[in-house]
Design a protein around this motif. Structure first.
Motif, PDB file in Angstrom:
ATOM      1  N   ALA A 113      -0.115 -35.108   2.115  1.00  0.00           N
ATOM      2  CA  ALA A 113       0.947 -34.120   1.919  1.00  0.00           C
ATOM      3  C   ALA A 113       1.827 -34.031   3.165  1.00  0.00           C
ATOM      4  O   ALA A 113       3.055 -33.979   3.066  1.00  0.00           O
ATOM      5  N   VAL A 114       1.187 -34.047   4.350  1.00  0.00           N
ATOM      6  CA  VAL A 114       1.958 -33.958   5.598  1.00  0.00           C
ATOM      7  C   VAL A 114       2.812 -35.210   5.759  1.00  0.00           C
ATOM      8  O   VAL A 114       3.989 -35.141   6.137  1.00  0.00           O
ATOM      9  N   THR A 115       2.226 -36.368   5.457  1.00  0.00           N
ATOM     10  CA  THR A 115       2.982 -37.622   5.526  1.00  0.00           C
ATOM     11  C   THR A 115       4.243 -37.528   4.671  1.00  0.00           C
ATOM     12  O   THR A 115       5.343 -37.885   5.102  1.00  0.00           O
ATOM     13  N   VAL A 164       6.159 -29.421  -8.218  1.00  0.00           N
ATOM     14  CA  VAL A 164       6.309 -28.465  -7.114  1.00  0.00           C
ATOM     15  C   VAL A 164       7.746 -28.482  -6.592  1.00  0.00           C
ATOM     16  O   VAL A 164       8.398 -27.433  -6.456  1.00  0.00           O
ATOM     17  N   LEU A 165       8.272 -29.684  -6.324  1.00  0.00           N
ATOM     18  CA  LEU A 165       9.621 -29.758  -5.744  1.00  0.00           C
ATOM     19  C   LEU A 165      10.674 -29.266  -6.739  1.00  0.00           C
ATOM     20  O   LEU A 165      11.640 -28.605  -6.351  1.00  0.00           O
ATOM     21  N   THR A 166      10.480 -29.584  -8.024  1.00  0.00           N
ATOM     22  CA  THR A 166      11.456 -29.122  -9.013  1.00  0.00           C
ATOM     23  C   THR A 166      11.461 -27.596  -9.089  1.00  0.00           C
ATOM     24  O   THR A 166      12.520 -26.974  -9.193  1.00  0.00           O
ATOM     25  N   ALA A 167      10.281 -27.005  -9.009  1.00  0.00           N
ATOM     26  CA  ALA A 167      10.213 -25.542  -9.031  1.00  0.00           C
ATOM     27  C   ALA A 167      10.968 -24.958  -7.838  1.00  0.00           C
ATOM     28  O   ALA A 167      11.717 -23.980  -7.977  1.00  0.00           O
ATOM     29  N   LEU A 168      10.803 -25.570  -6.668  1.00  0.00           N
ATOM     30  CA  LEU A 168      11.506 -25.072  -5.486  1.00  0.00           C
ATOM     31  C   LEU A 168      13.022 -25.226  -5.652  1.00  0.00           C
ATOM     32  O   LEU A 168      13.793 -24.332  -5.299  1.00  0.00           O
ATOM     33  N   VAL A 169      13.439 -26.364  -6.198  1.00  0.00           N
ATOM     34  CA  VAL A 169      14.878 -26.576  -6.405  1.00  0.00           C
ATOM     35  C   VAL A 169      15.409 -25.552  -7.415  1.00  0.00           C
ATOM     36  O   VAL A 169      16.503 -25.014  -7.257  1.00  0.00           O
ATOM     37  N   TRP A 170      14.605 -25.279  -8.429  1.00  0.00           N
ATOM     38  CA  TRP A 170      15.035 -24.295  -9.426  1.00  0.00           C
ATOM     39  C   TRP A 170      15.256 -22.941  -8.770  1.00  0.00           C
ATOM     40  O   TRP A 170      16.250 -22.267  -9.016  1.00  0.00           O
ATOM     41  N   SER A 223       2.000 -37.984  -8.491  1.00  0.00           N
ATOM     42  CA  SER A 223       3.422 -37.995  -8.781  1.00  0.00           C
ATOM     43  C   SER A 223       3.838 -36.741  -9.553  1.00  0.00           C
ATOM     44  O   SER A 223       4.797 -36.053  -9.197  1.00  0.00           O
ATOM     45  N   VAL A 224       3.106 -36.427 -10.607  1.00  0.00           N
ATOM     46  CA  VAL A 224       3.513 -35.314 -11.459  1.00  0.00           C
ATOM     47  C   VAL A 224       3.412 -33.993 -10.693  1.00  0.00           C
ATOM     48  O   VAL A 224       4.260 -33.106 -10.838  1.00  0.00           O
ATOM     49  N   THR A 225       2.413 -33.880  -9.822  1.00  0.00           N
ATOM     50  CA  THR A 225       2.270 -32.643  -9.054  1.00  0.00           C
ATOM     51  C   THR A 225       3.424 -32.497  -8.064  1.00  0.00           C
ATOM     52  O   THR A 225       4.041 -31.431  -7.956  1.00  0.00           O
ATOM     53  N   THR A 226       3.715 -33.588  -7.360  1.00  0.00           N
ATOM     54  CA  THR A 226       4.824 -33.544  -6.402  1.00  0.00           C
ATOM     55  C   THR A 226       6.131 -33.166  -7.108  1.00  0.00           C
ATOM     56  O   THR A 226       6.884 -32.308  -6.631  1.00  0.00           O
ATOM     57  N   SER A 228      13.285 -39.215 -11.820  1.00  0.00           N
ATOM     58  CA  SER A 228      13.654 -37.830 -12.140  1.00  0.00           C
ATOM     59  C   SER A 228      13.807 -37.021 -10.868  1.00  0.00           C
ATOM     60  O   SER A 228      14.770 -36.271 -10.699  1.00  0.00           O
ATOM     61  N   LEU A 229      12.839 -37.183  -9.968  1.00  0.00           N
ATOM     62  CA  LEU A 229      12.892 -36.407  -8.735  1.00  0.00           C
ATOM     63  C   LEU A 229      14.116 -36.800  -7.910  1.00  0.00           C
ATOM     64  O   LEU A 229      14.825 -35.931  -7.376  1.00  0.00           O
ATOM     65  N   ALA A 230      14.381 -38.102  -7.822  1.00  0.00           N
ATOM     66  CA  ALA A 230      15.566 -38.541  -7.084  1.00  0.00           C
ATOM     67  C   ALA A 230      16.826 -37.953  -7.721  1.00  0.00           C
ATOM     68  O   ALA A 230      17.745 -37.516  -7.026  1.00  0.00           O
TER      69      ALA A 230
END
Ligand SMILES: Nc1ncnc2c1ncn2[C@@H]1O[C@H](COP(=O)(O)OP(=O)(O)O)[C@@H](O)[C@H]1O
Ligand SMILES: [Mg+2]
Lengths: 349, 301
Positions: free
Chosen positions: A100-102, A187-193, A181-184, A56-58
Motif C-alpha cells: 500500500a505504501v509503495t 477506495v480511490l473512486t470513493a475518494l474521488v466521488w 485491483s478491485v479494492t484499490t 477505469s481508474l485511469a
C-alpha cells in the motif's frame, strides 16, 4: 447529466432512494468480493476484468482533470508510466516496504510529475495545452529508455513485476491480483466521488465553465488547476501500477505509449465527461470492443479476419463511434444509460 | 502544491509591484489620496485611460462612489462602460490613472483578490457555471471565505463541514431574497435568460460585498423582468447596505433607481450629477439623440 448527480446531495433525504442506493452498494460488494472470485474464469479475470479495472481508474483520474476541470491532457500514459516505474523502484530499493505504501509513493511521484507538466496550463488552453502535455509523454519514454537505472539496468528494459503480497498473504494468483485491483479502484473512486461533490470539486467545475468569473469571485485559479493535475496524476499513476503489476505482469516503457493516452481520452469521451460512472462504462466498452469485433469478424469472414484486420477494424469502429458520440451525445454512454433507465422506469410505472 | 501556491503568490506580488511602479500623476494622485481617505468614499477613479489598438475606450475618467449610493454609469453602446467595470475589477489594466477601493490605491486592481477587497460583480454576458445547480452557483460566490483544504473536504473534517454549513445558510437566505426557491436545485444552464441574470446577481450578493458592480443587469429582459430586477437592486441596497455601480445604456431605466448618474460617450465622461441634472444636460441630450438606440433604449446584448 452527470453533473446533475452532483447536486443530489443537496436534496432533502429521500428514503426510497437511500434504500435503493444501499441495495446497489451491497450488490456491488457481493459481486466484487463474492461472485467474481468464486465463479469468474481465469480468462475473464486476466483478459477482461484486470485491464478494465486499471483503465477505469485511469479514466476516473483523467476525467477529474479533463471532464471536471476542463484541462485537456494527452499525458495520461506518461503519468501511468511514472506510477508503474515508481512503484517498481520503491519496491526494489526499499526493503520491506508494504504494498500500500509503495502504491501511495508511486502515486505521489506521478502527482509531482503531473504538477510540473501541468504548469503550462496556467498559460495554455484546450488544443495547445493538449500538445504541451505530449511533452510529458515523450520526456518519460525518453528518460525510461535512456537511463537504465529505472529498469534496474535490465538489458531488455522489460522487467517482471514483483511479488504482490499484503500482510504476508500472496496476491500473485489471478484472483489475488483481481482483489488487489478491485479494492484499490473502489477506495480511490470513493475518494474521488467525495472530492467532486465537495467545494474543491465545484472549484474545478467553475474553472472549467468560466475561468474569468471563477477568478473574480475568488477561486484560486492557478492553484485549482495544479491541484487538478496533481490529484488526477496521483490516480492515473496508481492506475499505472495496477496496469503493470496486476495486468501486464511486466514493467516496460512500451506498455505506456501515446496510444494508451489516446485510449484513456477516448474512454472518457465515449463514457461521458465529468461522470465517474462514465469512466467505468467507457472502459468496459473499450475493453470489450476488440473481443466482440474479433468474434464477429471470425463469424462473418472466418480465417480472413486476422489480427491485422482486427486492429484496423477496431480503429475504424472506434473513430466512427467517437465522432458519433461527439456530435449526437456529448455526454456519452453515461447519459444514454440515464435515458434508458428513465424509459424503463416510466414503462414499468 | 506548496510550489503552486508560492508561484501564485509571487505572481500576485509581481502584479502589485508593477502597479506601484506605474506612471506617476501628481495632481491626480493627490486628488485620489484625498478622496480615498474619506470614509464615505467606497471607490474613487482618477484619470483612467485605456485604449485597444487605435481605439481609445476610455480617456481621463474620474468617478467617485459614496457609501450606500446607487451610482449609475450610462452611455451608448461602445461608450466604454464595460471597460470601466473591467478596470475596476482588475480584468483590464488601465494605461493611465489610479483606482482607490476602500482606502487602498491601485493602478492595477488584483482580480484574484477582488472578492477579499469587498467587491463583487456581474457580467454583461452571462458568466455562470453551467455545469452547477443554481444553489451551487450561488454558493461559489462565497468561495473567498473558504479555508479548508481538499483533504479536509474529502475526509469531511469539522472545518470543511462548518464552512459548508455556513455557506449553505447564506445561500438559502439569498435564494429566498431573490425568490429562486423553485429553481434552486436545477442546473443553471437550463433556466431562462432572465432567471440566469438573477442567479448572477445572487452569486454576487452572497459574497456580502461592500461594492457591487452590475454590468447591464437588465439588458435583454422584458419590461416586467426589468421592473422586477430594479426592485431587487434597490432592495439589495436598502436591506444589505451595499453600494452599487449600475451600468446601463438605457437612460430611462436608471432615472428612478439611481442617486447619481455619470454619462460616458466615446470614452469620455460628459456629465455627472443627479438624474434630473443629467437629463437636462445639453451634452447628454446631444449624445443620446446622436445614437440609434437613444429613442427606445432597447439593446440586444
Ligand atoms: N478586450 C477588448 N479588445 C479590444 N477592444 C475592446 C475590448 N474591450 C472593449 N473594447 C472596445 O472598447 C470600446 C468600449 O467598449 P465597451 O467598454 O464594451 O463599451 P460599452 O460597455 O459601453 O458598450 C469599444 O470600441 C470596444 O470595441
Ligand atoms: Mg458593455
Amino acid at each position: 447529466m452527470a453533473v446533475q448527480a452532483l447536486d443530489a446531495a443537496r436534496l432533502p433525504v429521500d428514503w426510497a432512494k437511500l434504500v435503493q442506493k444501499l441495495a446497489l452498494a451491497t450488490a456491488l460488494f457481493v459481486v466484487a468480493y463474492g461472485v467474481v472470485p468464486a465463479y469468474a474464469s481465469g480468462y475473464l479475470v486476466e483478459a477482461i476484468l484486470l485491464p478494465f479495472l486499471a483503465l477505469s481508474l485511469a479514466a476516473v483520474g483523467l476525467n477529474l482533470l479533463t471532464g471536471y476541470c476542463g484541462q485537456l491532457s494527452l499525458g495520461s500514459s506518461a503519468f501511468m508510466a511514472v506510477g508503474a516505474f515508481g512503484a517498481y523502484n520503491f519496491n526494489l530499493r526499499v526493503e520491506g516496504l508494504p504494498l500500500a505504501v509503495t502504491m501511495i509513493l508511486a502515486g505521489i511521484s506521478a502527482a509531482g510529475f503531473g504538477v510540473v507538466f501541468g504548469l503550462p496550463s496556467l498559460r495554455l488552453r484546450g488544443f495547445y495545452l493538449a500538445v504541451s502535455t505530449l511533452a510529458a509523454q515523450f520526456f518519460v519514454q525518453w528518460a525510461l529508455t535512456k537511463f537504465g537505472w529505472f529498469s534496474n539496468d535490465n538489458p531488455s528494459g522489460v522487467i517482471s513485476a514483483p511479488h504482490l503480497a499484503v500482510a504476508g498473504l500472496s496476491l500473485d494468483s489471478a484472483t489475488g491480483r483481481y482483489l488487489l485491483s478491485v479494492t484499490t479502484v473502489m477506495v480511490l473512486t470513493a475518494l474521488v466521488w467525495r472530492l467532486v461533490n465537495s467545494a474543491t470539486g465545484r472549484n474545478f467545475i467553475a474553472v472549467r465553465d468560466n475561468e474569468t468569473a471563477a477568478r473574480v469571485i475568488g477561486v484560486p485559479v492557478l492553484r485549482t488547476k495544479l491541484l487538478a493535475f496533481a490529484i488526477s496524476s496521483f490516480i492515473i499513476g496508481i492506475a499505472g501500477v495496477l496496469w503493470a503489476f496486476t495486468y501486464l505482469r511486466t514493467v516496460e516503457p512500451a506498455g505506456f505509449n501515446l496510444d494508451r493516452s489516446f485510449q484513456i481520452l477516448f474512454i472518457i469521451l465515449i463514457g461521458g465527461l465529468a461522470s465517474i460512472r462514465g469512466a467505468f462504462l467507457g472502459a468496459a466498452f473499450i475493453v470489450v470492443l476488440p473481443l466482440f469485433l474479433s468474434r464477429l469478424g471470425a463469424f462473418l469472414f472466418g480465417g480472413l479476419f486476422d489480427s491485422g484486420v482486427l486492429d484496423m477494424s477496431q480503429r475504424i469502429v472506434l473513430g466512427a463511434l467517437i465522432i458519433i458520440f461527439l456530435i449526437a451525445e456529448p455526454s456519452g454512454l453515461s447519459a444514454l444509460f440515464d435515458r434508458l433507465k428513465r424509459r424503463i422506469g416510466s414503462r414499468s410505472s | 502544491m506548496i510550489g503552486a501556491s508560492l508561484g501564485a503568490a509571487a505572481y500576485e506580488r509581481a502584479s502589485e509591484i508593477s502597479a506601484i511602479l506605474a506612471v506617476a500623476n501628481p495632481v491626480g494622485d493627490r486628488r485620489l489620496a484625498r478622496l480615498s481617505s474619506r470614509p464615505d468614499v467606497v471607490l474613487a477613479l482618477s484619470g483612467i485611460g485605456i485604449s485597444f489598438g487605435g481605439v481609445k475606450a476610455l480617456s481621463d475618467v474620474d468617478l467617485e462612489v459614496e457609501v450606500g449610493e446607487i451610482r449609475a454609469v450610462i452611455g451608448p453602446n461602445g461608450a466604454g462602460k464595460s471597460s470601466l467595470i473591467n478596470i475596476i475589477s482588475g480584468l483590464y489594466h488601465a494605461d493611465r490613472g489610479r483606482i482607490a477601493i476602500g482606502g487602498q490605491s491601485f493602478s492595477r486592481v488584483p482580480a484574484s483578490r477582488l472578492a477579499r477587497l469587498g467587491v463583487a460583480r456581474t457580467f454583461q454576458n452571462l458568466a455562470l457555471f453551467g455545469g452547477l445547480s443554481v444553489r451551487n452557483n450561488i454558493a461559489c460566490g462565497r468561495v473567498h471565505t473558504r479555508r479548508a483544504s481538499f483533504v479536509e473536504h474529502i475526509a469531511g473534517l469539522p472545518r470543511a463541514r462548518s464552512e459548508d454549513a455556513g455557506i449553505a445558510e447564506k445561500t438559502d437566505q439569498i435564494v429566498a431574497f431573490l425568490h429562486l426557491e423553485s429553481v434552486a436545485d436545477r442546473l443553471v444552464a437550463t433556466l431562462p435568460y432572465g432567471l440566469q441574470k438573477r442567479v448572477e446577481l445572487a452569486r454576487a450578493l452572497v459574497a456580502e460585498p461592500k461594492l457591487l458592480l452590475l454590468d447591464e443587469p437588465m439588458a435583454g429582459m422584458t419590461a416586467t423582468e426589468k421592473a422586477e430586477m430594479a426592485g431587487f437592486v434597490r432592495a439589495a441596497r436598502d436591506r444589505h447596505g451595499v453600494t452599487i455601480i449600475l451600468i446601463e445604456h438605457d437612460i430611462g431605466v436608471v432615472m428612478g433607481l439611481s442617486d447619481r448618474v455619470a454619462v460616458l460617450d466615446y470614452g469620455r465622461k460628459i456629465a455627472d450629477g443627479t438624474p434630473a441634472e443629467v437629463r437636462a444636460d445639453p451634452a447628454v441630450i446631444r449624445a443620446y439623440i446622436g445614437t440609434a438606440e437613444g429613442e427606445n433604449g432597447e439593446d440586444i446584448r
